[in-house]
Design a protein around this motif. Structure first.
Motif, short mmCIF file in Angstrom:
data_model
loop_
_atom_site.label_atom_id
_atom_site.label_comp_id
_atom_site.label_asym_id
_atom_site.label_seq_id
_atom_site.Cartn_x
_atom_site.Cartn_y
_atom_site.Cartn_z
N MET A 1 0.64 -1.35 -0.08
CA MET A 1 0.12 0.05 0.02
C MET A 1 0.65 1.29 0.05
SD MET A 1 -3.56 -0.97 2.18
CE MET A 1 -4.33 0.41 1.48
N LEU A 2 2.27 1.21 0.23
CA LEU A 2 3.00 2.26 -0.07
C LEU A 2 3.43 2.87 -1.57
CD1 LEU A 2 5.84 1.00 2.52
CD2 LEU A 2 3.77 2.74 2.92
N THR A 3 2.25 3.08 -1.91
CA THR A 3 2.30 3.70 -3.47
C THR A 3 1.89 5.34 -3.62
OG1 THR A 3 -0.32 3.06 -3.82
CG2 THR A 3 1.35 1.33 -4.26
N PRO A 4 2.40 5.70 -4.72
CA PRO A 4 1.85 7.15 -4.83
C PRO A 4 0.35 7.41 -4.85
CG PRO A 4 3.71 6.47 -6.65
CD PRO A 4 3.17 5.29 -5.93
N GLU A 5 -0.31 6.50 -5.28
CA GLU A 5 -1.62 6.62 -5.34
C GLU A 5 -2.36 6.97 -3.97
OE1 GLU A 5 -0.50 3.81 -6.98
OE2 GLU A 5 -0.45 4.89 -9.08
N ASN A 6 -1.63 6.23 -2.97
CA ASN A 6 -2.17 6.30 -1.40
C ASN A 6 -1.69 7.36 -0.74
OD1 ASN A 6 -3.77 3.96 -1.70
ND2 ASN A 6 -2.22 2.62 -1.17
N PHE A 7 -0.48 8.05 -1.37
CA PHE A 7 0.24 9.13 -0.54
C PHE A 7 0.27 10.40 -1.16
CE2 PHE A 7 1.32 5.36 1.66
CZ PHE A 7 1.23 5.85 3.13
N ASP A 8 -0.12 10.64 -2.38
CA ASP A 8 0.10 11.62 -3.19
C ASP A 8 -0.76 12.92 -3.07
OD1 ASP A 8 2.05 13.31 -4.69
OD2 ASP A 8 0.68 13.10 -6.60
N THR A 9 -2.18 12.52 -2.78
CA THR A 9 -3.15 13.31 -2.38
C THR A 9 -3.99 13.17 -1.24
OG1 THR A 9 -5.08 11.89 -3.29
CG2 THR A 9 -3.65 13.46 -4.76
N LEU A 10 -4.49 14.09 -0.64
CA LEU A 10 -5.25 13.91 0.66
C LEU A 10 -6.37 12.90 0.44
CD1 LEU A 10 -5.66 17.85 1.66
CD2 LEU A 10 -4.16 16.19 2.33
N GLN A 11 -6.98 12.90 -0.75
CA GLN A 11 -8.07 11.92 -0.98
C GLN A 11 -7.45 10.66 -0.92
OE1 GLN A 11 -11.46 12.73 -1.31
NE2 GLN A 11 -11.55 10.42 -0.67
N GLY A 12 -6.28 10.13 -1.47
CA GLY A 12 -5.57 9.02 -1.51
C GLY A 12 -5.19 8.61 0.05
N ILE A 13 -4.68 9.52 0.78
CA ILE A 13 -4.34 9.27 2.18
C ILE A 13 -5.54 8.87 2.83
CG2 ILE A 13 -3.58 10.28 4.14
CD1 ILE A 13 -1.88 11.88 2.26
N SER A 14 -6.65 9.67 2.87
CA SER A 14 -8.00 9.33 3.47
C SER A 14 -8.76 8.05 3.23
CB SER A 14 -9.07 10.39 3.07
OG SER A 14 -10.18 10.33 3.73
N ASN A 15 -8.57 7.81 1.82
CA ASN A 15 -8.79 6.38 1.37
C ASN A 15 -8.37 5.33 1.88
OD1 ASN A 15 -10.95 7.68 -0.12
ND2 ASN A 15 -9.88 7.36 -2.02
N MET A 16 -6.92 5.44 2.12
CA MET A 16 -6.30 4.39 2.64
C MET A 16 -6.44 3.98 4.08
SD MET A 16 -2.15 4.14 2.92
CE MET A 16 -2.32 5.50 4.15
N ILE A 17 -6.44 5.14 4.71
CA ILE A 17 -6.72 5.32 6.18
C ILE A 17 -7.98 4.30 6.58
CG2 ILE A 17 -7.04 6.40 8.21
CD1 ILE A 17 -4.89 8.59 7.14
N GLN A 18 -9.28 4.81 5.62
CA GLN A 18 -10.49 4.41 5.74
C GLN A 18 -10.45 2.71 5.55
OE1 GLN A 18 -13.05 6.69 3.57
NE2 GLN A 18 -12.92 8.49 4.97
N LYS A 19 -9.74 2.45 4.75
CA LYS A 19 -9.65 0.86 4.16
C LYS A 19 -9.10 0.06 5.50
CE LYS A 19 -9.31 1.37 -0.77
NZ LYS A 19 -8.71 1.43 -1.99
N LEU A 20 -7.94 0.77 5.98
CA LEU A 20 -7.00 -0.02 6.99
C LEU A 20 -7.58 0.02 8.31
CD1 LEU A 20 -3.43 1.13 5.88
CD2 LEU A 20 -4.42 -1.33 5.44
N ALA A 21 -8.32 1.11 8.68
CA ALA A 21 -8.87 1.30 10.01
C ALA A 21 -10.24 0.22 10.26
CB ALA A 21 -9.27 2.77 10.36
N LYS A 22 -10.53 -0.30 9.35
CA LYS A 22 -11.98 -0.95 9.35
C LYS A 22 -11.70 -2.40 10.15
CE LYS A 22 -14.08 0.42 5.30
NZ LYS A 22 -14.75 0.02 4.32
#
Length: 64
Positions: free
Chosen positions: A43-64
């Motif tokens: 999950m350490l990809t540019p898609e997950n860390f280059d935008t606020l939306q990407g960061i938010s989406n990743m956190i939501q997936k992992l926090a479930k």
């Protein structure tokens, strides 16, 4: 970042000079501590860390 800078959820943090490689490492540490989650290597990809939306989406997936 200048306090007058307006940042959209889809704006690139790297292309806008808001975060660099060291900042990215600090961000990853902050997220893992703040949300008590581990970020898998795949999950350490540019898609997950280059935008606020990407960061938010990743956190939501992992926090479930």
């Amino acid at each position: 970042m200048d306090k007058d800078t307006h940042l959209e959820d889809s704006d690139s943090l790297t292309q806008n000079g808001i975060i660099d490689s060291i900042g990215l490492l600090e961000l990853i540490d902050y997220i893992t501590e703040k949300y008590s989650i581990e970020i898998p290597e795949e999950m350490l990809t540019p898609e997950n860390f280059d935008t606020l939306q990407g960061i938010s989406n990743m956190i939501q997936k992992l926090a479930k």
